[in-house]
Enzyme design. Structure first.
Site, PDB file in Angstrom:
ATOM      1  N   ARG A 127     109.728  88.135  96.026  1.00 56.37           N
ATOM      2  CA  ARG A 127     110.594  87.970  94.862  1.00 56.37           C
ATOM      3  C   ARG A 127     110.908  89.301  94.176  1.00 56.37           C
ATOM      4  NH1 ARG A 127     111.224  82.211  93.487  1.00 56.37           N
ATOM      5  NH2 ARG A 127     112.473  82.968  91.754  1.00 56.37           N
ATOM      6  N   TYR A 135      99.783  90.298  89.490  1.00 54.21           N
ATOM      7  CA  TYR A 135     100.539  89.299  90.246  1.00 54.21           C
ATOM      8  C   TYR A 135     101.412  90.025  91.264  1.00 54.21           C
ATOM      9  CZ  TYR A 135     103.911  85.409  90.951  1.00 54.21           C
ATOM     10  OH  TYR A 135     104.727  84.436  91.477  1.00 54.21           O
ATOM     11  N   TYR A 140     112.937  95.180  91.093  1.00 53.48           N
ATOM     12  CA  TYR A 140     114.205  95.905  91.251  1.00 53.48           C
ATOM     13  C   TYR A 140     114.038  97.422  91.334  1.00 53.48           C
ATOM     14  CZ  TYR A 140     119.057  97.340  90.843  1.00 53.48           C
ATOM     15  OH  TYR A 140     120.282  97.901  91.098  1.00 53.48           O
ATOM     16  N   ILE A 169      96.941  79.668  92.069  1.00 51.95           N
ATOM     17  CA  ILE A 169      97.917  79.447  91.002  1.00 51.95           C
ATOM     18  C   ILE A 169      99.101  78.800  91.690  1.00 51.95           C
ATOM     19  CG2 ILE A 169      99.353  80.507  89.226  1.00 51.95           C
ATOM     20  CD1 ILE A 169      97.199  82.635  88.881  1.00 51.95           C
ATOM     21  N   LYS A 196      96.611  87.638  91.493  1.00 54.99           N
ATOM     22  CA  LYS A 196      97.259  86.518  92.169  1.00 54.99           C
ATOM     23  C   LYS A 196      98.056  87.113  93.322  1.00 54.99           C
ATOM     24  CE  LYS A 196     100.931  83.048  91.747  1.00 54.99           C
ATOM     25  NZ  LYS A 196     101.994  82.472  90.869  1.00 54.99           N
ATOM     26  N   THR A 199     106.927  82.949  87.333  1.00 55.51           N
ATOM     27  CA  THR A 199     108.111  82.798  88.192  1.00 55.51           C
ATOM     28  C   THR A 199     108.604  81.355  88.179  1.00 55.51           C
ATOM     29  OG1 THR A 199     107.286  84.535  89.647  1.00 55.51           O
ATOM     30  CG2 THR A 199     109.000  83.110  90.530  1.00 55.51           C
TER      31      THR A 199
END
Length: 293
Positions: free
Chosen positions: A138, A133, A107, A203, A161, A44
Site C-alpha cells: 500500500r 506498521y 509516496y 491485526i 505489524k 488502512t
C-alpha cells in the site's frame, strides 16, 4: 491486550459519507461481545487516507467514547510527513488510547535511514507506545528487518505489524529483539502460520465480520493448539483471500453491511463500490464460513 485477535476496524459511514455513530457503536459492541483483544481505529481499513485531520481525530475520540473502557483502543497515527505524524500522535496523548499504530511514510519512499529517523522522532515526541506498521503493497515503502531491530531498542516502540506475508521475517526479527517486543501479523491469510512461528497475534481485516472465529483461532494458537485452530481457519480461508480481491476495505464493508453490522457500505472516493463478480465470490465465502445465515 497486545496479543491475539485485534481488529483493524472499518469506519462506518451513512449514505452521504458522514461518520455513522450508530453503526460504530454496533461494531464496537460486536467486538466486545466476541472477545476481540483490541480495536485499531483509523488504520488502512478505517480509510485513514480519505479522512481529513478533523474527521480522523473525531473518529478516534468517538471510538474511545463509545468503547467506554470495555475494550482497548489503538489509534492509527501514520503520516508521510514526520511533522504530521508527531502532531497526530501528540493529539491523542490524553485521549484514553493505549497505543499508536504508525504506518511507514507513503509516496515519498524514504531510505532505511530516513525510516529510522522518522519513527525515532515520533517515538521521542510522545510517551504513547508506538507499534510500527509495514505494508509495502500500500505504501511503496518496505521497513526492513534490520531497521525494525534498531527501532525496537527505542523506549516507546513496542512492536510491529507486518503485512508483507513474508514469514521468514519473523525469525530474523525475533532473534535480535527483546522477548517483550510484540510482533503482529497484518495478513489474515498467513496469520496462523505467523503465530506458529512465534508471532503474538494478528491485526485483522477478517475480524470485522468474523470476530468470534478470529478470536478462537488466536486463542488456540497462543495455547499451541494449532490443529484445532487450523480447522477453524480453513473455513475462513476463502474470506481471508477474497477480502483483498479488491482494495481493502471495499469487500469487507460490503460484507459487514450484508451481515447487518453496519447500515451502508458507503466508501470515500477514489474507493468505489464492490463489483458484481466479487459480491458473488464473497457471498459464497461467507456461506462456506457459516457466517451468511
Amino acid at each position: 491486550m497486545f496479543k491475539g485477535s485485534i481488529v483493524a476496524l472499518i469506519t462506518p459511514m451513512d449514505e452521504k459519507g458522514k461518520i455513522c455513530r450508530q453503526s460504530l457503536k454496533k461494531l464496537i459492541n460486536y467486538h466486545i461481545k466476541h472477545g476481540t483483544s483490541a480495536i485499531v481505529t483509523v488504520g488502512t481499513t478505517g480509510e485513514s487516507a480519505t479522512l481529513n485531520q478533523e474527521e480522523h481525530n473525531d473518529v478516534v475520540m468517538l471510538t474511545v467514547d463509545l468503547a467506554d473502557g470495555n475494550i482497548p483502543i489503538i489509534a492509527g497515527t501514520g503520516a508521510n510527513a514526520t511533522s504530521e505524524g508527531i502532531l497526530l500522535t501528540k493529539k491523542f496523548e490524553k485521549s484514553g488510547i493505549i497505543a499508536c499504530l504508525t504506518v511507514t511514510p507513503y509516496y515519498n519512499r524514504p531510505t532505511q535511514k530516513g525510516l529510522y529517523q522518522h519513527f525515532k522522532a515520533i517515538s521521542e515526541s510522545s510517551h504513547l507506545p508506538q507499534i510500527l506498521y509495514n505494508v509495502p503493497a500500500r505504501t511503496g515503502c518496505d521497513l526492513l528487518p534490520e531497521t525494525i531491530i534498531k527501532l525496537a531498542k527505542l523506549k516507546n516502540i513496542i512492536g510491529i505489524k507486518d503485512a508483507t506475508g513474508d514469514l521468514s521475517r519473523i525469525h530474523l526479527i525475533k532473534q535480535f529483539v527483546k522477548n517483550d517486543f510484540i510482533i503482529f501479523s497484518g495478513d489474515d491469510e498467513t496469520a496462523l502460520d505467523f503465530m506458529q512461528l512465534g508471532g503474538n497475534g494478528v491485526i485483522s481485516v477478517t475480524a470485522n465480520i468474523a470476530a468470534k472465529e478470529m478470536q478462537e483461532i488466536c486463542s488456540l494458537a497462543l495455547k499451541k493448539d494449532f490443529h484445532t485452530a487450523r480447522l477453524i481457519n480453513k473455513r475462513l480461508m476463502p474470506i481471508h483471500k477474497i477480502l483483498f480481491n479488491e482494495p481493502n476495505p471495499i469487500p469487507v464493508k460490503w460484507a459487514a453491511k450484508k451481515l447487518g453490522l453496519i447500515k451502508t457500505d458507503t466508501l470515500r472516493l477514489p474507493m468505489t463500490q464492490i463489483s458484481h463478480d466479487t459480491k458473488i465470490i464473497l457471498n459464497q465465502a461467507l456461506k462456506h464460513a457459516g457466517l451468511n445465515t
